[in-house]
Scaffold this motif. Sequence first.
Motif, PDB file in Angstrom:
ATOM      1  N   PHE A 178       0.830  -1.209   0.000  1.00 45.88           N
ATOM      2  CA  PHE A 178       0.000   0.000   0.000  1.00 45.88           C
ATOM      3  C   PHE A 178       0.863   1.258   0.000  1.00 45.88           C
ATOM      4  O   PHE A 178       0.607   2.213  -0.743  1.00 45.88           O
ATOM      5  N   LEU A 179       1.905   1.256   0.819  1.00 48.57           N
ATOM      6  CA  LEU A 179       2.800   2.409   0.870  1.00 48.57           C
ATOM      7  C   LEU A 179       3.676   2.505  -0.380  1.00 48.57           C
ATOM      8  O   LEU A 179       3.974   3.603  -0.859  1.00 48.57           O
ATOM      9  N   GLN A 180       4.086   1.355  -0.919  1.00 47.47           N
ATOM     10  CA  GLN A 180       4.914   1.371  -2.121  1.00 47.47           C
ATOM     11  C   GLN A 180       4.170   1.995  -3.293  1.00 47.47           C
ATOM     12  O   GLN A 180       4.756   2.724  -4.106  1.00 47.47           O
ATOM     13  N   VAL A 181       2.875   1.724  -3.398  1.00 46.50           N
ATOM     14  CA  VAL A 181       2.064   2.360  -4.439  1.00 46.50           C
ATOM     15  C   VAL A 181       2.121   3.873  -4.291  1.00 46.50           C
ATOM     16  O   VAL A 181       2.285   4.610  -5.275  1.00 46.50           O
ATOM     17  N   GLN A 182       2.031   4.357  -3.055  1.00 43.07           N
ATOM     18  CA  GLN A 182       2.062   5.792  -2.809  1.00 43.07           C
ATOM     19  C   GLN A 182       3.434   6.396  -3.115  1.00 43.07           C
ATOM     20  O   GLN A 182       3.534   7.479  -3.704  1.00 43.07           O
ATOM     21  N   VAL A 183       4.493   5.692  -2.714  1.00 44.38           N
ATOM     22  CA  VAL A 183       5.852   6.185  -2.976  1.00 44.38           C
ATOM     23  C   VAL A 183       6.122   6.218  -4.477  1.00 44.38           C
ATOM     24  O   VAL A 183       6.674   7.191  -5.007  1.00 44.38           O
ATOM     25  N   SER A 184       5.716   5.173  -5.179  1.00 42.96           N
ATOM     26  CA  SER A 184       5.934   5.123  -6.627  1.00 42.96           C
ATOM     27  C   SER A 184       5.165   6.223  -7.347  1.00 42.96           C
ATOM     28  O   SER A 184       5.599   6.715  -8.398  1.00 42.96           O
ATOM     29  N   ALA A 185       4.033   6.621  -6.774  1.00 41.40           N
ATOM     30  CA  ALA A 185       3.225   7.682  -7.384  1.00 41.40           C
ATOM     31  C   ALA A 185       3.743   9.073  -7.055  1.00 41.40           C
ATOM     32  O   ALA A 185       3.331  10.045  -7.690  1.00 41.40           O
ATOM     33  N   GLY A 186       4.652   9.179  -6.051  1.00 48.54           N
ATOM     34  CA  GLY A 186       5.284  10.468  -5.826  1.00 48.54           C
ATOM     35  C   GLY A 186       5.194  11.079  -4.450  1.00 48.54           C
ATOM     36  O   GLY A 186       5.590  12.237  -4.273  1.00 48.54           O
ATOM     37  N   VAL A 187       4.703  10.356  -3.411  1.00 52.63           N
ATOM     38  CA  VAL A 187       4.707  10.966  -2.086  1.00 52.63           C
ATOM     39  C   VAL A 187       6.145  11.207  -1.638  1.00 52.63           C
ATOM     40  O   VAL A 187       7.059  10.479  -2.018  1.00 52.63           O
ATOM     41  N   SER A 188       6.345  12.229  -0.824  1.00 51.45           N
ATOM     42  CA  SER A 188       7.684  12.617  -0.406  1.00 51.45           C
ATOM     43  C   SER A 188       8.078  12.063   0.949  1.00 51.45           C
ATOM     44  O   SER A 188       9.233  12.166   1.366  1.00 51.45           O
ATOM     45  N   ALA A 189       7.105  11.523   1.686  1.00 45.97           N
ATOM     46  CA  ALA A 189       7.352  10.925   2.997  1.00 45.97           C
ATOM     47  C   ALA A 189       6.196   9.976   3.274  1.00 45.97           C
ATOM     48  O   ALA A 189       5.161  10.029   2.615  1.00 45.97           O
ATOM     49  N   ILE A 190       6.392   9.098   4.253  1.00 42.19           N
ATOM     50  CA  ILE A 190       5.315   8.190   4.639  1.00 42.19           C
ATOM     51  C   ILE A 190       5.124   8.239   6.152  1.00 42.19           C
ATOM     52  O   ILE A 190       6.072   8.490   6.898  1.00 42.19           O
ATOM     53  N   GLN A 191       3.900   8.000   6.590  1.00 35.69           N
ATOM     54  CA  GLN A 191       3.625   7.877   8.020  1.00 35.69           C
ATOM     55  C   GLN A 191       2.953   6.537   8.294  1.00 35.69           C
ATOM     56  O   GLN A 191       1.967   6.184   7.638  1.00 35.69           O
ATOM     57  N   LEU A 192       3.486   5.818   9.273  1.00 33.64           N
ATOM     58  CA  LEU A 192       2.886   4.579   9.749  1.00 33.64           C
ATOM     59  C   LEU A 192       2.188   4.894  11.068  1.00 33.64           C
ATOM     60  O   LEU A 192       2.822   5.310  12.038  1.00 33.64           O
ATOM     61  N   PHE A 193       0.873   4.688  11.099  1.00 37.45           N
ATOM     62  CA  PHE A 193       0.008   5.164  12.174  1.00 37.45           C
ATOM     63  C   PHE A 193      -0.435   3.966  13.007  1.00 37.45           C
ATOM     64  O   PHE A 193      -1.212   3.137  12.546  1.00 37.45           O
ATOM     65  N   ASP A 194       0.060   3.858  14.254  1.00 34.59           N
ATOM     66  CA  ASP A 194      -0.265   2.725  15.118  1.00 34.59           C
ATOM     67  C   ASP A 194      -1.152   3.198  16.269  1.00 34.59           C
ATOM     68  O   ASP A 194      -0.704   3.392  17.402  1.00 34.59           O
ATOM     69  N   SER A 195      -2.428   3.354  15.975  1.00 38.35           N
ATOM     70  CA  SER A 195      -3.362   3.967  16.918  1.00 38.35           C
ATOM     71  C   SER A 195      -3.385   3.279  18.281  1.00 38.35           C
ATOM     72  O   SER A 195      -3.467   3.944  19.316  1.00 38.35           O
ATOM     73  N   TRP A 196      -3.341   1.943  18.302  1.00 33.26           N
ATOM     74  CA  TRP A 196      -3.600   1.222  19.547  1.00 33.26           C
ATOM     75  C   TRP A 196      -2.361   0.599  20.168  1.00 33.26           C
ATOM     76  O   TRP A 196      -2.465  -0.171  21.127  1.00 33.26           O
ATOM     77  N   ALA A 197      -1.179   0.920  19.686  1.00 37.22           N
ATOM     78  CA  ALA A 197       0.042   0.313  20.240  1.00 37.22           C
ATOM     79  C   ALA A 197       0.230   0.639  21.713  1.00 37.22           C
ATOM     80  O   ALA A 197       0.841  -0.137  22.458  1.00 37.22           O
TER      81      ALA A 197
END
Length: 335
Positions: free
Chosen positions: A186-205
Amino acid sequence: MVAMSAFLDAARGLPVSHTPVWFMRQAGRSLPEYKQVRAGIPMLESCRRPELVCEITLQPVRRHNVDAAILFSDIVVPLAAAGVDLDIVAGVGPVVASPVSAMVDLPALLDPSDVSFVDEAVRLLVKELGSKTPVIGFAGAPFTLASYLIEGGPSKHHEKTKALMHGNPSLWHALLGRLAEITQTFLQVQVSAGVSAIQLFDSWAGALSEADYRRFVLPHSAAVMSAFEGVVPRIHFGVGTALLLPAMASVTDVLGVDWRTPLDTASALAPGKALQGNLDPSLLFAPWDVIESETRRIVAEGRSAPGHIFNLGHGVMPETNPEVLTRLVSLIHSL
């Protein structure tokens, strides 16, 4: 990659002209223009319409002059795309029709073509924003996704999740391994499309002890994040995770901090890491002098880290006055 910006500089711990700011998680949902374009469209359907995703993502940038745009999405979008029978119920959250309890319940792998609408939305955004304003990709972390799949929906105590984690570790690691693969795709699709950074959101950790987090969760979050090391800046955020910050910092470039932990404390727990955070979103309903005082404190504390990106310590509440958010951004830039 797009040209450097204050946001990307801060994420890399480089000097910046001003403290960059963006608003986390459905940043525009307090805006009247958001409510207008979303009227009558269910959440999951909204996330599948590229032009609508583009418009909703751009709204906070236009209105508030923030330094980065966060992709409008939801953490369960890749699960639904992989064939999991679920819905996002208003006032409740994600509800899963058939919770996971055995190996046969594992979700299918995600094919990039399953989320082609995300690829299209990111490309529209990058074209619209150019090099001035980076787009941040977004995904839920394996543990939080697993909690929804096991509990069948939101949970206060995560009792079923913890019982499976300890009682059937083989199934647990198989499930989180599969979710790590889905999230990475899911994130690789976004990176390949051009996002400049990614956030991994762990709401319940934050529901876990440090020992359980390191044993049952961290390896799978690390598997996701390692795929993007040196590719784009990586942000990792969880709620109520003060005890987990050193562990979370080990797999990321930027450590997101909620409002419970002062930034100078977070910097001591995760030395050398850029920080993101961390105004309590509830304080946006307080008088302006309270908001200003807290904002100045947070910006000052953020200077203890190599880089600091100002953010709320969780998402924007729908009832927030948009004018307060605009004024807040202006104040942060002035500091």
